[in-house]
Write a protein that holds these residues in place. Structure first.
Motif, PDB file in Angstrom:
ATOM      1  N   GLY A  37       0.262   8.929  -2.073  1.00 26.53           N
ATOM      2  CA  GLY A  37       1.195   9.518  -1.112  1.00 26.53           C
ATOM      3  C   GLY A  37       0.849   9.077   0.295  1.00 26.53           C
ATOM      4  N   TRP A  38       1.812   9.192   1.201  1.00 30.95           N
ATOM      5  CA  TRP A  38       1.572   8.812   2.594  1.00 30.95           C
ATOM      6  C   TRP A  38       2.506   9.579   3.514  1.00 30.95           C
ATOM      7  CZ3 TRP A  38       5.648   6.646   5.304  1.00 30.95           C
ATOM      8  CH2 TRP A  38       6.689   6.069   4.548  1.00 30.95           C
ATOM      9  N   LYS A  39       2.142   9.644   4.807  1.00 29.51           N
ATOM     10  CA  LYS A  39       3.008  10.205   5.838  1.00 29.51           C
ATOM     11  C   LYS A  39       2.653   9.524   7.152  1.00 29.51           C
ATOM     12  CE  LYS A  39       0.099  14.191   7.105  1.00 29.51           C
ATOM     13  NZ  LYS A  39      -0.035  13.902   8.539  1.00 29.51           N
ATOM     14  N   GLY A  40       3.563   9.564   8.101  1.00 30.43           N
ATOM     15  CA  GLY A  40       3.285   8.963   9.402  1.00 30.43           C
ATOM     16  C   GLY A  40       4.425   8.091   9.887  1.00 30.43           C
ATOM     17  N   ALA A  53       5.848   6.131  -2.431  1.00 29.16           N
ATOM     18  CA  ALA A  53       4.462   5.941  -2.840  1.00 29.16           C
ATOM     19  C   ALA A  53       4.351   5.677  -4.340  1.00 29.16           C
ATOM     20  CB  ALA A  53       3.627   7.167  -2.467  1.00 29.16           C
ATOM     21  N   THR A  97      -1.460  -4.024   6.262  1.00 28.58           N
ATOM     22  CA  THR A  97      -0.891  -3.549   5.001  1.00 28.58           C
ATOM     23  C   THR A  97      -1.223  -4.533   3.877  1.00 28.58           C
ATOM     24  OG1 THR A  97       0.944  -2.494   6.176  1.00 28.58           O
ATOM     25  CG2 THR A  97       1.232  -2.869   3.816  1.00 28.58           C
ATOM     26  N   VAL A 117      -2.539   4.146  -3.572  1.00 23.75           N
ATOM     27  CA  VAL A 117      -2.074   5.258  -2.751  1.00 23.75           C
ATOM     28  C   VAL A 117      -1.115   6.143  -3.547  1.00 23.75           C
ATOM     29  CG1 VAL A 117      -0.776   5.899  -0.679  1.00 23.75           C
ATOM     30  CG2 VAL A 117      -2.386   3.982  -0.610  1.00 23.75           C
ATOM     31  N   TYR A 131       4.749   2.082   8.600  1.00 26.24           N
ATOM     32  CA  TYR A 131       5.053   1.836   7.199  1.00 26.24           C
ATOM     33  C   TYR A 131       5.991   0.627   7.109  1.00 26.24           C
ATOM     34  CZ  TYR A 131       8.732   4.915   8.990  1.00 26.24           C
ATOM     35  OH  TYR A 131       9.696   5.491   9.788  1.00 26.24           O
ATOM     36  N   SER A 156       0.822  -1.205   0.000  1.00 22.85           N
ATOM     37  CA  SER A 156       0.000   0.000   0.000  1.00 22.85           C
ATOM     38  C   SER A 156       0.855   1.255   0.000  1.00 22.85           C
ATOM     39  CB  SER A 156      -0.908   0.016   1.236  1.00 22.85           C
ATOM     40  OG  SER A 156      -1.660  -1.163   1.356  1.00 22.85           O
ATOM     41  N   TYR A 157       2.028   1.193   0.591  1.00 26.43           N
ATOM     42  CA  TYR A 157       2.909   2.344   0.736  1.00 26.43           C
ATOM     43  C   TYR A 157       3.861   2.510  -0.450  1.00 26.43           C
ATOM     44  CZ  TYR A 157       1.393   2.584   5.602  1.00 26.43           C
ATOM     45  OH  TYR A 157       0.640   2.717   6.747  1.00 26.43           O
TER      46      TYR A 157
END
Length: 362
Positions: A216-219, A181, A136, A214, A222, A118-119
Motif C-alpha cells: 500500500g502507499w499514500k502521498g 498497490a 521508483t 509494496v 507516484y 513500486s507503486y
C-alpha cells in the motif's frame, strides 16, 4: 512594464489578416511565454539559398528503423536539464530499473504492455504519457513490440498553470491514471536484479525476491499515466493560438506540449491556419511526429523528429499556405519539447539525420 511600439505596415491582431504579399514573423522571448514582436516581411524569412555552419533546421526521418538498436534507449539530444531518447523494444526488460539521476517521461509511440512499479502496475497503449518519479523501481513488460520516446529530466514533471481557463482545461484530473498497490507479478525466480543509474553509471543490486513488495502507499509522489488522446486543445476560430497553449507538462527550463486533432481557424476571418514563422530566440524546439497528416511539413511521416535550434528561422513549408485554405481541421498528433538551454545532438543523431532538411524550404 512593456513599452509597446509599432512602425510601418502591421496588423491590428497578430496572426490575423496579414497584409497581402507579406509574411508574419514572431520574434519572441522566453519561448512563447514572454515579450514578443511581430515583423511583416515582403519576402518569407526562410528563403535562404545556402547555409554554411552548424546552425540549421535538422530532421530525423522515421527513427524506428534498422539503424536503431533494439531493446535499449538511444540518446539523441541533451543538455544539462534533460536527455531525449528513443527506444524500440521487442522484448520485456531483462532486469528491474531505477534512476537516481532523472525523473522519466515515457511517450508510447506504438505498442501495448504494462510497467510494473513500486507503486503498482500501469497498463500502457499507443499515445500514453507515463511519468516515473526519480527513485521508483520499475520493469517494462511487453504485450506487443513497443516504440518509445523517453525524456529524462533533472527536475520533476509538473502540470501547467491553467490560469483563467480553469482547473478542468487541457485535461481533467480524472483523466490521470495512478497505479493500485500490488506486488510484482514475477514470483518464481531465484534472484532478481535491479539496475540503478547514478551519475550516468549502472550499479546492479541482486535480491532473492521480487523487489516490488509494496502492499500500500499514500502521498503526492507516484507514477501517472495520461493519454495524448485525452488532451483537450485550446482553440479559436479567429486567432492562431501559440504552441504554449498546448503545454502538457512543465519542468525546469523546458516544457512538453501535445498537438492533437482540432478544428482549424476559419478562413473567412483572415486568421492564419498554419504555424507562423518564428525565431524563438530563447528556446530550442523539438517536434516528434506521432500520427496523422502533418500538413505544414513536406515529406514528414510518423516517427520522424525535427529539431529547430535557437537563432534560425522556421515555420511552414511553402506549400502549406496553399494547402491550408480548404482544410477545416487537422488530424495530426505530435509531441513538442521546448528547451531553454541549447540541445546537443548525439553521435547517433548526427549519423542518421536528413542532412538536406534545411533545403526543404527552397
Amino acid at each position: 512594464m512593456e513599452s509597446f511600439k509599432s512602425s510601418g505596415l502591421f496588423t491590428k491582431q497578430a496572426h490575423v489578416k496579414i497584409p497581402e504579399g507579406h509574411f508574419e514573423e514572431e520574434h519572441g522571448r522566453n519561448g512563447f511565454f514572454g515579450r514578443v514582436s511581430h515583423l511583416y516581411h515582403a519576402i518569407a524569412p526562410v528563403t535562404w539559398t545556402n547555409i554554411e555552419g552548424d546552425l540549421k533546421p535538422q530532421c530525423q526521418p522515421p527513427m524506428f528503423n534498422d539503424n536503431l538498436k533494439r531493446n535499449k534507449f538511444e540518446p539523441i539530444l541533451s543538455n544539462d536539464d534533460l536527455v531525449i531518447n528513443i527506444g524500440f523494444y521487442t522484448k520485456s526488460f531483462e532486469n528491474f530499473y531505477r534512476s537516481a539521476d532523472f525523473d522519466e517521461l515515457f511517450f508510447i509511440h506504438d505498442g501495448t504492455g504494462r510497467i510494473e512499479t513500486s507503486y503498482g502496475p500501469l497498463e500502457y497503449t499507443k499515445g500514453d504519457y507515463i511519468i516515473i518519479p526519480r527513485g521508483t523501481t520499475y520493469k517494462l513488460y511487453l504485450t506487443t513490440e513497443t516504440k518509445i520516446l523517453k525524456v529524462e529530466s533533472r527536475s520533476e514533471f509538473e502540470q501547467p498553470d491553467r490560469g483563467m481557463l480553469g482547473p478542468n482545461a487541457l485535461y481533467d484530473q480524472t483523466a490521470i491514471v495512478t497505479p493500485e498497490a500490488a506486488h510484482g507479478s514475477e514470483q518464481d525466480k531465484k534472484e532478481y536484479k535491479v539496475e540503478i543509474k547514478r551519475l550516468g553509471k549502472i550499479t546492479t543490486v541482486t535480491y532473492p525476491h521480487n523487489p516490488l513488495t509494496v502492499s500500500g502507499w499514500k502521498g503526492s509522489v507516484y507514477p501517472t499515466k495520461l493519454s495524448i488522446y485525452d488532451f483537450c486543445p485550446v482553440t479559436s476560430h479567429r486567432y492562431h493560438m501559440p504552441p504554449s497553449v498546448h503545454t502538457t507538462y512543465v519542468a525546469k527550463n523546458f516544457v512538453i506540449c501535445s498537438f492533437v486533432e482540432r478544428p482549424l481557424e476559419e478562413h473567412e476571418t483572415g486568421a492564419l491556419k498554419v504555424p507562423f514563422y518564428h525565431s524563438n530566440i530563447d528556446f530550442d524546439e523539438v517536434l516528434f511526429y506521432h500520427q496523422g497528416n502533418f500538413f505544414s511539413r513536406d515529406n514528414i511521416d510518423a516517427g520522424a523528429l525535427t529539431f529547430h535550434p535557437q537563432g534560425i528561422h522556421h515555420g511552414p513549408h511553402p506549400k502549406a499556405f496553399k494547402n491550408s485554405v480548404a482544410k477545416t481541421r487537422t488530424d495530426e498528433f505530435a509531441v513538442m519539447i521546448d528547451a531553454k538551454r541549447p540541445l546537443i545532438p548525439s553521435e547517433w543523431f548526427s549519423n542518421n539525420e536528413n542532412k538536406n532538411y534545411w533545403k526543404s524550404w527552397l
